[in-house]
Design a protein around this motif. Structure first.
Motif, short mmCIF file in Angstrom:
data_model
loop_
_atom_site.label_atom_id
_atom_site.label_comp_id
_atom_site.label_asym_id
_atom_site.label_seq_id
_atom_site.Cartn_x
_atom_site.Cartn_y
_atom_site.Cartn_z
N HIS A 1 -0.44 -51.14 -51.42
CA HIS A 1 -1.37 -51.94 -52.20
C HIS A 1 -1.21 -53.41 -51.86
N MET A 2 -2.25 -54.15 -52.08
CA MET A 2 -2.18 -55.61 -51.96
C MET A 2 -1.65 -56.17 -53.28
N TRP A 3 -0.60 -56.99 -53.19
CA TRP A 3 0.03 -57.51 -54.39
C TRP A 3 -0.92 -58.42 -55.15
N SER A 4 -0.91 -58.28 -56.46
CA SER A 4 -1.73 -59.11 -57.34
C SER A 4 -0.84 -59.72 -58.40
N GLU A 5 -1.08 -60.99 -58.69
CA GLU A 5 -0.24 -61.70 -59.64
C GLU A 5 -0.51 -61.32 -61.09
N SER A 6 -1.60 -60.61 -61.34
CA SER A 6 -1.94 -60.22 -62.71
C SER A 6 -1.67 -58.75 -62.99
N THR A 7 -0.90 -58.09 -62.12
CA THR A 7 -0.61 -56.66 -62.27
C THR A 7 0.86 -56.46 -62.55
N ILE A 8 1.15 -55.53 -63.46
CA ILE A 8 2.53 -55.10 -63.72
C ILE A 8 2.78 -53.86 -62.88
N TRP A 9 3.66 -53.96 -61.91
CA TRP A 9 3.85 -52.90 -60.93
C TRP A 9 4.99 -51.98 -61.38
N PRO A 10 4.77 -50.67 -61.35
CA PRO A 10 5.85 -49.73 -61.72
C PRO A 10 6.85 -49.58 -60.59
N GLN A 11 7.90 -48.85 -60.86
CA GLN A 11 8.97 -48.67 -59.89
C GLN A 11 8.51 -47.76 -58.76
N GLY A 12 8.90 -48.13 -57.52
CA GLY A 12 8.60 -47.33 -56.35
C GLY A 12 7.29 -47.64 -55.67
N VAL A 13 6.47 -48.53 -56.20
CA VAL A 13 5.18 -48.85 -55.59
C VAL A 13 5.39 -49.74 -54.37
N LEU A 14 4.61 -49.50 -53.32
CA LEU A 14 4.65 -50.31 -52.11
C LEU A 14 3.50 -51.31 -52.13
N VAL A 15 3.80 -52.55 -51.89
CA VAL A 15 2.78 -53.60 -51.88
C VAL A 15 2.97 -54.43 -50.62
N ARG A 16 1.86 -55.08 -50.23
CA ARG A 16 1.90 -56.01 -49.10
C ARG A 16 1.64 -57.41 -49.62
N HIS A 17 2.50 -58.33 -49.15
CA HIS A 17 2.39 -59.73 -49.56
C HIS A 17 2.88 -60.60 -48.41
N SER A 18 2.02 -61.52 -47.98
CA SER A 18 2.34 -62.43 -46.87
C SER A 18 2.74 -61.66 -45.61
N ARG A 19 1.96 -60.62 -45.30
CA ARG A 19 2.14 -59.82 -44.09
C ARG A 19 3.47 -59.08 -44.08
N CYS A 20 4.06 -58.86 -45.21
CA CYS A 20 5.32 -58.12 -45.31
C CYS A 20 5.15 -57.00 -46.32
N LEU A 21 5.95 -55.95 -46.16
CA LEU A 21 5.90 -54.78 -47.03
C LEU A 21 7.08 -54.83 -47.98
N TYR A 22 6.81 -54.62 -49.28
CA TYR A 22 7.83 -54.67 -50.31
C TYR A 22 7.76 -53.41 -51.16
N LYS A 23 8.90 -53.04 -51.71
CA LYS A 23 9.00 -51.89 -52.61
C LYS A 23 9.54 -52.35 -53.95
N ALA A 24 8.90 -51.90 -55.03
CA ALA A 24 9.31 -52.28 -56.37
C ALA A 24 10.61 -51.57 -56.72
N VAL A 25 11.61 -52.35 -57.15
CA VAL A 25 12.93 -51.81 -57.45
C VAL A 25 13.09 -51.57 -58.94
N GLY A 26 12.72 -52.54 -59.75
CA GLY A 26 12.88 -52.40 -61.18
C GLY A 26 11.79 -51.55 -61.81
N PRO A 27 12.01 -51.08 -63.01
CA PRO A 27 10.96 -50.31 -63.70
C PRO A 27 9.80 -51.17 -64.16
N TYR A 28 9.94 -52.47 -64.11
CA TYR A 28 8.94 -53.41 -64.64
C TYR A 28 8.97 -54.61 -63.71
N ASN A 29 7.94 -54.78 -62.86
CA ASN A 29 8.00 -55.75 -61.78
C ASN A 29 6.79 -56.68 -61.84
N VAL A 30 7.06 -57.95 -62.07
CA VAL A 30 6.02 -58.99 -62.02
C VAL A 30 6.47 -60.16 -61.17
#
Length: 493
Positions: free
Chosen positions: A373-402
């Motif tokens: 997914h493309m990271w959005s600043e207004s979204t609360i991301w659950p754990q394990g979701v993959l997002v792209r931000h600044s041409r890099c791939l990130y994985k959500a570690v915490g259960p509640y990620n903003v």
């Protein structure tokens, strides 16, 4: 079988049997985010936001008991008493004599060479060490200045008399030191203040500080002031910075900020959490700056400055004096940390870190078949979701990620405070190591001044270690309590 009908391969079955997250969520999320497929194209179907389909797990916080904390006046008195003991120990190490020799060949009639001591220097150091205690007494008197006019006048007169006496003693000692010592030695007297002005007064937090949200209860004077955008400060700005930093240096910590768990369904919740984290980072950095400066200031005037005024013909144990300098700095550091970072404040930082979350940066090419997914600043991301931000791939570690994925300060904040006992365990480890080393040195000491020095310092360290272990035992049981919504000791959002 040869000649038979070939069925679908295992890879085709795995792709066609299970519906993808693109089918469930859609390519164009309601909050402006997109779901990336393998060809890096977005599907133009509209769908509700990801947080509406995958609800993050609610963040629950353990409720800790109110642990007793020394008042500002009591703590400053205990710190001043400890520094006086350490100063006395350093003078013993420098000016000791062999007073136990028989009187037929007396090398000295007293245990210390009092005729070699500079009493003006000792008084000057005592006044400098008492600066925080004096200012705390003045602040306490100012806060309790209510009542009749006569009581108010008496308190004002007492405060002015105390400040005047301290200023007169300081000027008198400086005048006598200027008469008896060289300019080089006199420069050592104000060296900490010369370092404090460029390092602390001109240190600004990166970027402009965000405005604290309404849910975060911060005092008005806790906000950062944007003085100027130019790299050079005007004289008025310099005086303002110096006055504010001196006020923070002498005054007690301001009112502790509070944390409010916002509802995860609110649209502006991520912005509120990030704004709260920015304010807490500024407050934490200010407290750490105060701890570092005051601990180094204490060690400098207690253990280093007396060595600078020793005569060249005077012999003293350099290794033992340097070791005493390090011990004084570590003990003052632990005492200030335990007072300025109490358990309630560390729990506040832990709660904000639990809401902030963390992102783990992944290598290119990993998780290529997983939905991204493309990271959005207004979204609360659950754990394990993959997002792209600044041409890099990130994985959500915490259960509640903003948190902002590319912000290193957010990752550092989560690492330090997502475990509420990390700072307390570090302080206990430091103080325990110091106590064990001093006990080992006490067992192996053969000189009377070493035995006396270690015995006096150990009594002070026992009190600090006792308070740290008491807090660790109580908080360890509180945080180990099972997290369930029906528990009375929990507070969920």
């Amino acid at each position: 079988m040869p000649g038979g009908r070939r069925g679908p391969s295992r890879q085709q079955l795995s792709r066609s049997a299970l519906p993808s997250l693109q089918t469930l969520v859609g390519g164009n999320l309601g909050n402006g985010t997109g779901l990336r497929n393998r060809s890096s194209n977005s599907v133009g179907l509209s769908a509700p936001p990801l947080s509406a389909l995958i609800t993050p797990e609610p963040v629950r916080h353990s409720r800790i008991p109110e642990l007793p904390l020394d008042s500002s006046l009591l703590f400053e008195f205990l710190l001043f008493l400890y520094l006086l003991v350490a100063l006395f120990v350093q003078y013993i190490n420098i000016y000791k004599t062999v007073w136990w020799y028989p009187y037929s060949h007396p090398p000295a009639s007293t245990s210390l060479n009092f005729h070699l001591m500079d009493y003006h220097l000792a008084i000057f150091i005592t006044v400098m060490l008492a600066r925080r205690l004096v200012w705390t007494i003045v602040s306490e008197v100012s806060q309790s200045s209510g009542g009749s006019l006569v009581r108010y006048v008496v308190l004002i007169a007492a405060r002015l008399s105390l400040l005047t006496m301290c200023g007169w003693v300081l000027c008198w000692t400086l005048l006598n030191l200027c008469k008896n010592h060289s300019v080089l030695n006199l420069l050592f007297l104000g060296y900490p203040f010369g370092v404090y002005v460029p390092l602390c007064c001109f240190h600004q937090e990166g970027g402009k500080s965000q405005t604290a949200p309404a849910e975060c209860d911060y005092p008005a004077d806790h906000q950062q002031t944007d003085l100027t955008e130019t790299p050079f400060f005007r004289s008025r700005d310099f005086l303002f910075l110096l006055r504010e930093n001196l006020r923070e240096q002498f005054s007690s910590p301001p009112h502790m900020p509070t944390h409010t768990c916002p509802p995860h369904t609110h649209t502006h919740t991520p912005e509120l959490i990030r704004a709260e984290v920015e304010e807490l980072k500024s407050d934490f950095n200010r407290r750490i700056k105060e701890v570092l400066f005051n601990s180094l200031f204490s060690a400098y005037y207690v253990a280093f400055l007396p060595l600078c005024f020793v005569k060249s013909t005077q012999y003293y144990d350099m290794r033992w004096s340097c070791e005493h300098l390090i011990m004084v700095w570590i003990n003052a550091f632990v005492m200030l940390m335990s007072q300025l970072l109490p358990p309630s404040y560390c729990d506040l930082l832990h709660r904000s870190a639990a809401h902030l979350g963390r992102w783990q940066k992944l290598e290119h090419g990993s998780y290529s078949n997983a939905p991204q997914h493309m990271w959005s600043e207004s979204t609360i991301w659950p754990q394990g979701v993959l997002v792209r931000h600044s041409r890099c791939l990130y994985k959500a570690v915490g259960p509640y990620n903003v948190a902002l994925p590319s912000d290193v300060s957010h990752a550092r904040f989560y690492f330090l405070f997502h475990k509420p006992l990390r700072i307390l365990n570090l302080l206990i480890w430091i103080e325990s190591s110091v106590v064990l080393y001093q006990l080992y040195s006490l067992l192996r000491s053969e000189r009377w001044n070493h035995t006396l020095s270690l015995g006096l310092i150990l009594f002070c360290n026992y009190y600090v270690l006792f308070k740290l272990l008491r807090d660790r035992i109580v908080l360890g049981k509180a945080y180990s309590y099972p997290l369930s919504s029906n528990s009375l000791g929990l507070k969920s959002q």
